[in-house]
Design an enzyme around this catalytic site. Structure first.
Site, PDB file in Angstrom:
ATOM      1  N   HIS A   1      80.669 -30.562  29.258  1.00 50.84           N
ATOM      2  CA  HIS A   1      81.024 -29.144  29.187  1.00 50.84           C
ATOM      3  C   HIS A   1      79.735 -28.366  28.995  1.00 50.84           C
ATOM      4  O   HIS A   1      79.010 -28.578  28.019  1.00 50.84           O
ATOM      5  CB  HIS A   1      81.983 -28.857  28.034  1.00 50.84           C
ATOM      6  CG  HIS A   1      82.387 -27.414  27.961  1.00 50.84           C
ATOM      7  ND1 HIS A   1      83.521 -26.923  28.582  1.00 50.84           N
ATOM      8  CD2 HIS A   1      81.794 -26.352  27.359  1.00 50.84           C
ATOM      9  CE1 HIS A   1      83.600 -25.614  28.366  1.00 50.84           C
ATOM     10  NE2 HIS A   1      82.574 -25.251  27.626  1.00 50.84           N
ATOM     11  N   CYS A   2      79.433 -27.470  29.915  1.00 53.18           N
ATOM     12  CA  CYS A   2      78.190 -26.693  29.866  1.00 53.18           C
ATOM     13  C   CYS A   2      78.471 -25.320  29.254  1.00 53.18           C
ATOM     14  O   CYS A   2      79.205 -24.518  29.832  1.00 53.18           O
ATOM     15  CB  CYS A   2      77.612 -26.539  31.274  1.00 53.18           C
ATOM     16  SG  CYS A   2      76.056 -25.613  31.301  1.00 53.18           S
ATOM     17  N   VAL A   3      77.883 -25.062  28.099  1.00 47.90           N
ATOM     18  CA  VAL A   3      78.108 -23.777  27.422  1.00 47.90           C
ATOM     19  C   VAL A   3      77.422 -22.630  28.164  1.00 47.90           C
ATOM     20  O   VAL A   3      77.815 -21.466  28.021  1.00 47.90           O
ATOM     21  CB  VAL A   3      77.616 -23.832  25.960  1.00 47.90           C
ATOM     22  CG1 VAL A   3      78.437 -24.821  25.146  1.00 47.90           C
ATOM     23  CG2 VAL A   3      76.132 -24.169  25.879  1.00 47.90           C
TER      24      VAL A   3
ATOM     25  N   ASN B   1      79.887 -21.776  30.702  1.00 46.07           N
ATOM     26  CA  ASN B   1      81.195 -21.641  30.063  1.00 46.07           C
ATOM     27  C   ASN B   1      82.286 -22.346  30.866  1.00 46.07           C
ATOM     28  O   ASN B   1      83.384 -21.815  31.063  1.00 46.07           O
ATOM     29  CB  ASN B   1      81.544 -20.159  29.890  1.00 46.07           C
ATOM     30  CG  ASN B   1      82.678 -19.953  28.888  1.00 46.07           C
ATOM     31  OD1 ASN B   1      82.820 -20.713  27.940  1.00 46.07           O
ATOM     32  ND2 ASN B   1      83.487 -18.923  29.103  1.00 46.07           N
ATOM     33  N   ASN B   2      81.961 -23.544  31.322  1.00 42.82           N
ATOM     34  CA  ASN B   2      82.936 -24.305  32.106  1.00 42.82           C
ATOM     35  C   ASN B   2      82.585 -25.782  32.052  1.00 42.82           C
ATOM     36  O   ASN B   2      81.439 -26.155  31.757  1.00 42.82           O
ATOM     37  CB  ASN B   2      82.938 -23.834  33.564  1.00 42.82           C
ATOM     38  CG  ASN B   2      84.184 -24.260  34.314  1.00 42.82           C
ATOM     39  OD1 ASN B   2      85.139 -24.777  33.728  1.00 42.82           O
ATOM     40  ND2 ASN B   2      84.188 -24.053  35.616  1.00 42.82           N
TER      41      ASN B   2
END
Length: 302
Positions: free
Chosen positions: A140-142, A145-146
């Protein structure tokens, strides 16, 4: 535990809620921070570096290259953040179960996700941020945001590559400008007098200090983009390695439990479990799978 003795209980609860909100739920905070940092770099580049380089007759195409990379990066960013990473639903669960085989080590058959209440397909994982299971889950890549999964991995790879290229290009142009300033001023052949009245030849440290005092924002930006280039470059190489070996970040991390000898044959000393990457199909096919993930086409019954 030590700080809990002096920090009020109410403040602890508020802090825990804030930290949970920031780092364990989907939030636009890092997206805003990402855009703000990018905007700050480009404002400084446009306001000072571009103007100075134009006066020094740098090639226009070289000066415009960061903007072209920015346009491509924004496109990849939007696609990566809004594309479906491969969310597993009841309607597509049956077809996704047929795509990858269970390796029997990292992915076991019959494991049911307690949240989604569905059997986990091989190479999938439940994302606690999005509260969904994702097909070929990477991480999950902050910053976007996805989740990064099977269906947006190509956008993330291009986003990361263009972001690295942007930082590197701005760093090269800015460094070239400062070098040009030094050469035109003939400063390297000069000298300076220290606090004790002694004359010294110009050294690198003195030169950097002089440039920082003359162009403080430009030198600070150069240091930032150089650091960014090194960090992003290393991460970009790591993601390229994962793509060429057909691994995800999640799989690479989980496979570390079984040793660190080679990604194809990893062995855990206690359990005597041998892990083999059964998903690798060769460099070209592995890379192709990133840009064209396999799907199962259901045949219509006559």
């Amino acid at each position: 535990q030590v700080l809990s003795l002096v920090i009020p209980t109410r403040l602890q609860r508020v802090t825990q809620r804030v930290l949970h909100r920031l780092f364990h739920t989907r939030s636009y905070l890092f997206v805003v921070l990402h855009v703000a940092l990018q905007a700050a770099v480009y404002v400084e580049y446009t306001w000072e570096v571009f103007v100075y380089c134009w006066e020094l007759e740098f090639h226009l195409l070289l000066l415009l290259l960061p903007y072209l990379l920015l346009a491509g990066n924004l496109g990849c960013f939007l696609l990566c953040s809004h594309a479906n990473p491969g969310i597993i639903t009841k309607s597509n669960h049956a077809s996704l179960m047929k795509i990858y085989a269970y390796d029997g080590v990292l992915f076991q058959k019959g494991i049911v996700c307690p949240t989604c209440n569905m059997e986990k397909p091989a190479r999938s994982k439940h994302c606690s941020f999005c509260s969904t299971c994702v097909h070929r889950f990477d991480h999950h890549c902050v910053w976007v945001n996805n989740c990064i999964g099977a269906f947006n991995a190509k956008y993330f790879f291009l986003y990361l590559f263009t972001l690295t290229a942007m930082a590197a290009t701005i760093a090269i142009i800015t460094a070239a400008f400062l070098i040009q300033v030094v050469l035109l001023s003939n400063m390297m052949h000069g000298s300076y007098v220290d606090d004790q009245g002694q004359e010294h030849a110009v050294e690198i440290l003195f030169l950097i200090q002089h440039l920082f005092l003359t162009f403080p924002r430009i030198v600070f930006m150069l240091g930032f983009v150089i650091l960014l280039t090194l960090v992003l470059g290393a991460y970009c190489c790591f993601n390229l390695y994962l793509a060429l070996t057909n691994q995800t970040s999640n799989e690479w991390y989980k496979s570390r439990r079984y040793g660190c000898s080679h990604h194809l044959t990893l062995q855990h000393c206690d359990r005597q479990v041998v892990y083999k990457n059964v998903y690798s199909k060769g460099v070209w096919m592995n890379l192709k799978e990133i840009f064209k993930p396999p799907i199962v086409v259901e045949r219509k019954k006559k």
